[in-house]
Design an enzyme around this catalytic site. Structure first.
Site, PDB file in Angstrom:
ATOM      1  N   GLY A   1      -1.591   1.780 -11.654  1.00  0.00           N
ATOM      2  CA  GLY A   1      -2.979   1.943 -11.257  1.00  0.00           C
ATOM      3  C   GLY A   1      -3.057   2.442  -9.826  1.00  0.00           C
ATOM      4  CB  ALA A   2      -4.543   4.489  -7.811  1.00  0.00           C
TER       5      ALA A   2
ATOM      6  N   GLY B   1      -2.619  -4.744  -3.825  1.00  0.00           N
ATOM      7  CA  GLY B   1      -1.848  -5.935  -4.181  1.00  0.00           C
ATOM      8  C   GLY B   1      -0.666  -6.171  -3.275  1.00  0.00           C
TER       9      GLY B   1
ATOM     10  CD  GLU C   1       2.341  -0.695  -6.685  1.00  0.00           C
ATOM     11  OE1 GLU C   1       1.639  -0.058  -5.863  1.00  0.00           O
ATOM     12  OE2 GLU C   1       1.874  -1.566  -7.421  1.00  0.00           O
TER      13      GLU C   1
END
Length: 172
Positions: free
Chosen positions: A22-23, A37, A43
């Site tokens: 996700g972003a 997060g 990541e």
């Protein structure tokens, strides 16, 4: 491993065909802000070693220019972090991220400063500038790293490709 999904070790190198993530914010050019997060450095390493990167977001994460909606997370070493934070303040309001009463610690034991840049004119340049500051480990700017962004709207799903194509999901 109860579902027979093999997990990669922490040391690499790896052979990763597909990274799906996700972003926190996505620009029209498919540049990203990640790190809400606090795991953006890890990541980014995985993203870099994947042959293809697919990002999934809802339309609330879209902006014309990065920085319109989110601060840029910047992971810094603990030693001298206030000096690093003062340097980061030249790019915008830089605040140390907390978890309760204590500074937030990344998986690698570092701190994160969230830098409120406002709309970023050149995210590639900013990513490079941040990378070269002493004390900075990595930023949450992911420029030119998404191959496909899947955007969920209220009643539809759209695919955005790096080459500029935009099409509804399920189109040929």
């Amino acid at each position: 491993m109860s579902l027979a999904i093999p997990l990669l070790d922490d040391i690499g190198p790896w052979s990763i065909d597909l990274c799906v993530d996700g972003a926190d914010e996505v620009s029209a050019e498919l540049d990203l802000i990640k790190g809400g997060g606090g795991a953006h450095t890890r990541e980014k390493i995985v993203n870099r070693h994947a042959r293809q990167n697919v990002i999934i977001v809802d339309d609330s994460k879209l902006s014309q220019r990065l920085g319109e909606k989110r601060a840029v997370p910047v992971e810094v070493v603990v030693f001298g972090h206030r000096a690093t934070g003062a340097t980061l303040a030249r790019f915008g309001d830089a605040s140390l991220r907390f978890s309760g009463d204590n500074p937030f610690l990344t998986d690698s034991g570092n701190y994160i400063y969230d830098v409120e840049t406002g709309p970023i004119a050149d995210p590639v340049e900013l990513e490079e500038e941040l990378r070269h500051l002493p004390g900075v480990i990595e930023s949450g700017l992911f420029c030119a790293r998404a191959d496909i962004v899947i955007v969920a709207h209220e009643n539809s799903v759209e695919l955005w490709y790096r080459d500029g194509r935009r099409m509804p999901a399920g189109s040929p």
